[in-house]
Design a protein around this motif. Structure first.
Motif, PDB file in Angstrom:
ATOM      1  N   GLY A 145       0.812  -1.212   0.000  1.00  0.00           N
ATOM      2  CA  GLY A 145       0.000   0.000   0.000  1.00  0.00           C
ATOM      3  C   GLY A 145       0.843   1.258   0.000  1.00  0.00           C
ATOM      4  O   GLY A 145       0.571   2.214  -0.745  1.00  0.00           O
ATOM      5  N   VAL A 146       1.881   1.273   0.817  1.00  0.00           N
ATOM      6  CA  VAL A 146       2.756   2.441   0.888  1.00  0.00           C
ATOM      7  C   VAL A 146       3.586   2.559  -0.387  1.00  0.00           C
ATOM      8  O   VAL A 146       3.845   3.665  -0.867  1.00  0.00           O
ATOM      9  CB  VAL A 146       3.643   2.386   2.153  1.00  0.00           C
ATOM     10  CG1 VAL A 146       4.653   3.501   2.159  1.00  0.00           C
ATOM     11  CG2 VAL A 146       2.775   2.458   3.405  1.00  0.00           C
ATOM     12  N   CYS A 200       4.301   5.716  -2.849  1.00  0.00           N
ATOM     13  CA  CYS A 200       5.688   6.137  -3.090  1.00  0.00           C
ATOM     14  C   CYS A 200       6.118   5.955  -4.539  1.00  0.00           C
ATOM     15  O   CYS A 200       7.277   6.204  -4.869  1.00  0.00           O
ATOM     16  CB  CYS A 200       6.640   5.355  -2.188  1.00  0.00           C
ATOM     17  SG  CYS A 200       6.471   5.734  -0.443  1.00  0.00           S
ATOM     18  N   GLN A 201       5.209   5.530  -5.386  1.00  0.00           N
ATOM     19  CA  GLN A 201       5.563   5.275  -6.779  1.00  0.00           C
ATOM     20  C   GLN A 201       6.156   6.531  -7.417  1.00  0.00           C
ATOM     21  O   GLN A 201       5.591   7.618  -7.332  1.00  0.00           O
ATOM     22  CB  GLN A 201       4.328   4.839  -7.552  1.00  0.00           C
ATOM     23  CG  GLN A 201       4.625   4.252  -8.890  1.00  0.00           C
ATOM     24  CD  GLN A 201       3.394   3.581  -9.481  1.00  0.00           C
ATOM     25  OE1 GLN A 201       2.291   3.703  -8.963  1.00  0.00           O
ATOM     26  NE2 GLN A 201       3.590   2.870 -10.566  1.00  0.00           N
ATOM     27  N   GLY A 202       7.343   6.372  -7.998  1.00  0.00           N
ATOM     28  CA  GLY A 202       8.023   7.496  -8.626  1.00  0.00           C
ATOM     29  C   GLY A 202       8.786   8.374  -7.657  1.00  0.00           C
ATOM     30  O   GLY A 202       9.372   9.387  -8.060  1.00  0.00           O
ATOM     31  N   PRO A 227       4.787   7.687  10.289  1.00  0.00           N
ATOM     32  CA  PRO A 227       6.079   7.305   9.715  1.00  0.00           C
ATOM     33  C   PRO A 227       6.218   7.692   8.240  1.00  0.00           C
ATOM     34  O   PRO A 227       7.302   8.051   7.793  1.00  0.00           O
ATOM     35  CB  PRO A 227       6.111   5.782   9.871  1.00  0.00           C
ATOM     36  CG  PRO A 227       5.142   5.468  10.952  1.00  0.00           C
ATOM     37  CD  PRO A 227       4.103   6.546  10.897  1.00  0.00           C
ATOM     38  N   LEU A 228       5.122   7.645   7.492  1.00  0.00           N
ATOM     39  CA  LEU A 228       5.189   8.013   6.080  1.00  0.00           C
ATOM     40  C   LEU A 228       5.448   9.506   5.916  1.00  0.00           C
ATOM     41  O   LEU A 228       6.172   9.917   5.006  1.00  0.00           O
ATOM     42  CB  LEU A 228       3.900   7.604   5.357  1.00  0.00           C
ATOM     43  CG  LEU A 228       3.873   7.804   3.847  1.00  0.00           C
ATOM     44  CD1 LEU A 228       5.044   7.082   3.178  1.00  0.00           C
ATOM     45  CD2 LEU A 228       2.551   7.308   3.280  1.00  0.00           C
ATOM     46  N   LEU A 276       1.129  12.773   1.345  1.00  0.00           N
ATOM     47  CA  LEU A 276      -0.064  13.454   0.833  1.00  0.00           C
ATOM     48  C   LEU A 276      -0.931  12.504   0.011  1.00  0.00           C
ATOM     49  O   LEU A 276      -2.164  12.523   0.130  1.00  0.00           O
ATOM     50  CB  LEU A 276       0.322  14.658  -0.029  1.00  0.00           C
ATOM     51  CG  LEU A 276       0.626  15.942   0.729  1.00  0.00           C
ATOM     52  CD1 LEU A 276       1.156  17.002  -0.219  1.00  0.00           C
ATOM     53  CD2 LEU A 276      -0.598  16.438   1.458  1.00  0.00           C
ATOM     54  N   ARG A 277      -0.302  11.696  -0.813  1.00  0.00           N
ATOM     55  CA  ARG A 277      -1.055  10.731  -1.616  1.00  0.00           C
ATOM     56  C   ARG A 277      -1.830   9.768  -0.719  1.00  0.00           C
ATOM     57  O   ARG A 277      -3.008   9.505  -0.921  1.00  0.00           O
ATOM     58  CB  ARG A 277      -0.112   9.937  -2.512  1.00  0.00           C
ATOM     59  CG  ARG A 277       0.526  10.738  -3.618  1.00  0.00           C
ATOM     60  CD  ARG A 277       1.552   9.886  -4.344  1.00  0.00           C
ATOM     61  NE  ARG A 277       2.209  10.597  -5.423  1.00  0.00           N
ATOM     62  CZ  ARG A 277       3.264  10.146  -6.060  1.00  0.00           C
ATOM     63  NH1 ARG A 277       3.786   8.966  -5.741  1.00  0.00           N
ATOM     64  NH2 ARG A 277       3.807  10.842  -7.032  1.00  0.00           N
ATOM     65  N   PHE A 278      -1.133   9.223   0.268  1.00  0.00           N
ATOM     66  CA  PHE A 278      -1.741   8.245   1.163  1.00  0.00           C
ATOM     67  C   PHE A 278      -2.824   8.903   2.030  1.00  0.00           C
ATOM     68  O   PHE A 278      -3.911   8.349   2.207  1.00  0.00           O
ATOM     69  CB  PHE A 278      -0.661   7.611   2.038  1.00  0.00           C
ATOM     70  CG  PHE A 278      -1.078   6.329   2.691  1.00  0.00           C
ATOM     71  CD1 PHE A 278      -0.907   5.123   2.029  1.00  0.00           C
ATOM     72  CD2 PHE A 278      -1.617   6.310   3.968  1.00  0.00           C
ATOM     73  CE1 PHE A 278      -1.283   3.927   2.621  1.00  0.00           C
ATOM     74  CE2 PHE A 278      -1.991   5.129   4.562  1.00  0.00           C
ATOM     75  CZ  PHE A 278      -1.825   3.928   3.889  1.00  0.00           C
TER      76      PHE A 278
END
Length: 179
Positions: A66-67, A71-73, A112-113, A122-124
């Protein structure tokens, strides 16, 4: 504990030790009937209750997956994701409950993210906090900016992050060319 060799209904504990940094107990057992020894590992089961009401075991792998999507890119390595998942599990287990709602797992990921990567955060957060408009993003960005002044990689800052076109971004490929 039933003997796995002769199926005798009882066994004797010979030795007990902590395993997995105190998250489990390893017991060496002996069967009084056949005399063979075997090992058992006891660990508390942490269950996640989904929105649908279905319960499933907590999985670090699901946290990492999920994380990783958030974090993609982004310049985040797999070791950092594994450490984040470990921190999330410790937080959830530290609450002392055998069952936790999936929403709490998502919220435990946010702290932690946020430290790991602000854009991924922000995405999550947009999913787990149910952002419904641009104002929600703006408010979260304002909070991020208020928490710490803009530095390399911060939201709204200018730095050497993927996708930016500053002078620092041009330096990165030149450094890799010599590899």
């Amino acid at each position: 504990m039933r003997c796995p060799f002769c199926r005798h209904a009882d066994s004797r504990v010979v030795d007990s030790r902590e395993a997995d940094e105190g998250q489990a107990i390893r017991r060496r057992r002996s069967c009084p009937s056949c005399g063979k020894r075997f090992t058992t590992v006891e660990e508390p089961v942490l269950a996640v209750v989904k929105r649908s009401g279905v319960t499933e075991p907590f999985s670090r792998d699901k946290v990492v997956r999920g994380v990783a999507r958030a974090c993609q890119g982004r310049p985040v390595d797999t070791d950092a994701l594994a450490q984040l998942a470990h921190r999330v599990e410790e937080t959830i287990r530290g609450a002392g409950s055998a069952e936790v709602p999936s929403q709490e797992v998502g919220m435990a990921i946010l702290g932690p993210l946020r430290e790991l990567d602000k854009v991924a955060y922000l995405r999550f957060a947009s999913v787990y906090r149910n952002f419904s408009c641009v104002a929600d993003f703006e408010a979260e960005i304002a909070d991020l900016r208020a928490a710490a002044p803009a530095r390399d990689g911060d939201v709204g800052g200018r730095g050497d992050t993927a996708g930016e076109t500053g002078a620092g971004a041009r330096d990165v490929p030149a450094a890799r060319a010599g590899d």
